[in-house]
Scaffold this motif. Structure first.
Motif, PDB file in Angstrom:
ATOM      1  N   MET A  12     -64.125  79.928  10.592  1.00  0.00           N
ATOM      2  CA  MET A  12     -65.257  80.403   9.797  1.00  0.00           C
ATOM      3  C   MET A  12     -65.759  79.292   8.868  1.00  0.00           C
ATOM      4  SD  MET A  12     -65.606  83.651   7.153  1.00  0.00           S
ATOM      5  CE  MET A  12     -63.904  83.521   6.710  1.00  0.00           C
ATOM      6  N   TYR A  13     -64.836  78.586   8.206  1.00  0.00           N
ATOM      7  CA  TYR A  13     -65.240  77.520   7.299  1.00  0.00           C
ATOM      8  C   TYR A  13     -65.842  76.350   8.074  1.00  0.00           C
ATOM      9  CZ  TYR A  13     -62.689  80.098   3.701  1.00  0.00           C
ATOM     10  OH  TYR A  13     -62.245  81.067   2.830  1.00  0.00           O
ATOM     11  N   ARG A  14     -65.307  76.051   9.244  1.00  0.00           N
ATOM     12  CA  ARG A  14     -65.886  74.984  10.063  1.00  0.00           C
ATOM     13  C   ARG A  14     -67.334  75.325  10.401  1.00  0.00           C
ATOM     14  NH1 ARG A  14     -62.253  74.356  13.893  1.00  0.00           N
ATOM     15  NH2 ARG A  14     -61.369  72.488  12.983  1.00  0.00           N
ATOM     16  N   SER A  15     -67.588  76.563  10.800  1.00  0.00           N
ATOM     17  CA  SER A  15     -68.956  76.992  11.111  1.00  0.00           C
ATOM     18  C   SER A  15     -69.860  76.865   9.894  1.00  0.00           C
ATOM     19  CB  SER A  15     -68.967  78.435  11.609  1.00  0.00           C
ATOM     20  OG  SER A  15     -68.304  78.536  12.830  1.00  0.00           O
ATOM     21  N   ARG A  16     -69.339  77.197   8.741  1.00  0.00           N
ATOM     22  CA  ARG A  16     -70.135  77.105   7.508  1.00  0.00           C
ATOM     23  C   ARG A  16     -70.466  75.654   7.200  1.00  0.00           C
ATOM     24  NH1 ARG A  16     -71.574  80.872   3.379  1.00  0.00           N
ATOM     25  NH2 ARG A  16     -73.013  79.692   2.102  1.00  0.00           N
ATOM     26  N   PHE A  17     -69.470  74.761   7.359  1.00  0.00           N
ATOM     27  CA  PHE A  17     -69.717  73.341   7.111  1.00  0.00           C
ATOM     28  C   PHE A  17     -70.747  72.788   8.089  1.00  0.00           C
ATOM     29  CE2 PHE A  17     -65.218  72.966   5.195  1.00  0.00           C
ATOM     30  CZ  PHE A  17     -65.693  73.185   3.917  1.00  0.00           C
ATOM     31  N   VAL A  18     -70.681  73.199   9.342  1.00  0.00           N
ATOM     32  CA  VAL A  18     -71.668  72.756  10.335  1.00  0.00           C
ATOM     33  C   VAL A  18     -73.062  73.216   9.908  1.00  0.00           C
ATOM     34  CG1 VAL A  18     -72.475  73.095  12.712  1.00  0.00           C
ATOM     35  CG2 VAL A  18     -70.065  72.570  12.280  1.00  0.00           C
ATOM     36  N   ALA A  19     -73.169  74.479   9.493  1.00  0.00           N
ATOM     37  CA  ALA A  19     -74.466  75.012   9.062  1.00  0.00           C
ATOM     38  C   ALA A  19     -75.004  74.272   7.833  1.00  0.00           C
ATOM     39  CB  ALA A  19     -74.356  76.504   8.766  1.00  0.00           C
ATOM     40  N   MET A  20     -74.092  73.761   7.006  1.00  0.00           N
ATOM     41  CA  MET A  20     -74.483  73.040   5.792  1.00  0.00           C
ATOM     42  C   MET A  20     -74.622  71.534   6.049  1.00  0.00           C
ATOM     43  SD  MET A  20     -71.895  74.962   3.157  1.00  0.00           S
ATOM     44  CE  MET A  20     -72.243  73.839   1.810  1.00  0.00           C
ATOM     45  N   ASN A  21     -74.421  71.093   7.301  1.00  0.00           N
ATOM     46  CA  ASN A  21     -74.469  69.666   7.661  1.00  0.00           C
ATOM     47  C   ASN A  21     -73.446  68.831   6.903  1.00  0.00           C
ATOM     48  OD1 ASN A  21     -76.614  69.870   9.576  1.00  0.00           O
ATOM     49  ND2 ASN A  21     -78.015  70.115   7.847  1.00  0.00           N
ATOM     50  N   LEU A  75     -64.521  75.366  -2.242  1.00  0.00           N
ATOM     51  CA  LEU A  75     -65.652  76.200  -1.834  1.00  0.00           C
ATOM     52  C   LEU A  75     -66.170  77.027  -3.000  1.00  0.00           C
ATOM     53  CD1 LEU A  75     -64.357  77.295   1.665  1.00  0.00           C
ATOM     54  CD2 LEU A  75     -66.427  75.958   1.242  1.00  0.00           C
ATOM     55  N   TRP A  76     -65.263  77.536  -3.829  1.00  0.00           N
ATOM     56  CA  TRP A  76     -65.658  78.322  -4.996  1.00  0.00           C
ATOM     57  C   TRP A  76     -66.351  77.423  -6.031  1.00  0.00           C
ATOM     58  CZ3 TRP A  76     -63.277  78.493 -10.068  1.00  0.00           C
ATOM     59  CH2 TRP A  76     -63.857  79.457 -10.901  1.00  0.00           C
ATOM     60  N   MET A  77     -65.727  76.267  -6.326  1.00  0.00           N
ATOM     61  CA  MET A  77     -66.286  75.357  -7.330  1.00  0.00           C
ATOM     62  C   MET A  77     -67.642  74.800  -6.888  1.00  0.00           C
ATOM     63  SD  MET A  77     -64.397  75.250 -10.013  1.00  0.00           S
ATOM     64  CE  MET A  77     -65.110  73.817 -10.784  1.00  0.00           C
ATOM     65  N   SER A  78     -67.863  74.710  -5.588  1.00  0.00           N
ATOM     66  CA  SER A  78     -69.128  74.194  -5.066  1.00  0.00           C
ATOM     67  C   SER A  78     -70.183  75.279  -4.937  1.00  0.00           C
ATOM     68  CB  SER A  78     -68.904  73.533  -3.706  1.00  0.00           C
ATOM     69  OG  SER A  78     -68.031  72.438  -3.838  1.00  0.00           O
ATOM     70  N   GLY A  79     -69.830  76.521  -5.254  1.00  0.00           N
ATOM     71  CA  GLY A  79     -70.790  77.615  -5.207  1.00  0.00           C
ATOM     72  C   GLY A  79     -71.111  78.113  -3.805  1.00  0.00           C
ATOM     73  N   VAL A  80     -70.226  77.847  -2.853  1.00  0.00           N
ATOM     74  CA  VAL A  80     -70.463  78.286  -1.478  1.00  0.00           C
ATOM     75  C   VAL A  80     -70.068  79.750  -1.314  1.00  0.00           C
ATOM     76  CG1 VAL A  80     -69.864  77.880   0.947  1.00  0.00           C
ATOM     77  CG2 VAL A  80     -70.143  75.942  -0.609  1.00  0.00           C
ATOM     78  N   TYR A  81     -68.941  80.137  -1.905  1.00  0.00           N
ATOM     79  CA  TYR A  81     -68.454  81.514  -1.828  1.00  0.00           C
ATOM     80  C   TYR A  81     -68.025  81.980  -3.209  1.00  0.00           C
ATOM     81  CZ  TYR A  81     -67.993  81.037   3.283  1.00  0.00           C
ATOM     82  OH  TYR A  81     -68.229  80.855   4.622  1.00  0.00           O
ATOM     83  N   SER A  82     -68.141  83.283  -3.449  1.00  0.00           N
ATOM     84  CA  SER A  82     -67.620  83.886  -4.678  1.00  0.00           C
ATOM     85  C   SER A  82     -66.118  84.110  -4.522  1.00  0.00           C
ATOM     86  CB  SER A  82     -68.315  85.225  -4.953  1.00  0.00           C
ATOM     87  OG  SER A  82     -67.874  86.190  -4.011  1.00  0.00           O
ATOM     88  N   LEU A  83     -65.451  84.393  -5.627  1.00  0.00           N
ATOM     89  CA  LEU A  83     -64.022  84.703  -5.549  1.00  0.00           C
ATOM     90  C   LEU A  83     -63.775  85.941  -4.702  1.00  0.00           C
ATOM     91  CD1 LEU A  83     -62.865  83.906  -9.191  1.00  0.00           C
ATOM     92  CD2 LEU A  83     -62.447  82.577  -7.119  1.00  0.00           C
ATOM     93  N   ASP A  84     -64.643  86.944  -4.830  1.00  0.00           N
ATOM     94  CA  ASP A  84     -64.503  88.145  -3.997  1.00  0.00           C
ATOM     95  C   ASP A  84     -64.613  87.796  -2.514  1.00  0.00           C
ATOM     96  OD1 ASP A  84     -64.023  89.974  -6.024  1.00  0.00           O
ATOM     97  OD2 ASP A  84     -66.125  90.566  -6.196  1.00  0.00           O
ATOM     98  N   ASP A  85     -65.573  86.932  -2.173  1.00  0.00           N
ATOM     99  CA  ASP A  85     -65.721  86.495  -0.776  1.00  0.00           C
ATOM    100  C   ASP A  85     -64.429  85.851  -0.283  1.00  0.00           C
ATOM    101  OD1 ASP A  85     -68.431  87.266  -0.690  1.00  0.00           O
ATOM    102  OD2 ASP A  85     -69.119  85.250  -1.236  1.00  0.00           O
ATOM    103  N   LEU A  86     -63.909  84.928  -1.084  1.00  0.00           N
ATOM    104  CA  LEU A  86     -62.714  84.186  -0.680  1.00  0.00           C
ATOM    105  C   LEU A  86     -61.511  85.106  -0.520  1.00  0.00           C
ATOM    106  CD1 LEU A  86     -63.323  81.108  -2.949  1.00  0.00           C
ATOM    107  CD2 LEU A  86     -63.478  81.151  -0.441  1.00  0.00           C
TER     108      LEU A  86
END
Length: 97
Positions: A12-21, A75-86
């Motif tokens: 899932m994180y790999r896909s997110r990183f790909v989407a974010m380039n 991911l949290w510190m970079s604002g990609v996901y909230s703590l609830d998401d994580l």
């Protein structure tokens, strides 16, 4: 977390990183890193994902979990996901419970 769940989250994180380039990049482990404009701390996390898969296949679950915690903190510190998401990423699938 089961090894399978860790691998699912890594994918899932790999896909997110790909989407974010985000491209993988290793930073020195022995030095403090101060990110300058144009550098991305998530690039290091992106480079950690394939290594985490190797840890899982080697049975080194605890190490993979520590690395996952580091990636999630970034991911949290970079604002990609909230703590609830994580936290929800770490929960077992409903079919497992």
């Amino acid at each position: 977390m089961t090894p399978e769940k860790i691998l699912e989250v890594v994918r899932m994180y790999r896909s997110r990183f790909v989407a974010m380039n985000v491209e993988p990049r290793d930073y020195p482990h022995e030095e403090l890193v101060i990110f300058k404009q144009g550098e991305d701390p998530l690039a290091h996390c992106c480079g950690m994902l394939p290594k985490m898969e190797i840890f899982i296949h080697e049975g080194r679950i605890e190490k993979a979990m520590r690395w996952l915690g580091f990636v999630q903190g970034c991911l949290w510190m970079s604002g990609v996901y909230s703590l609830d998401d994580l936290m929800s990423h770490r929960r077992p699938d409903e079919s497992e419970g």
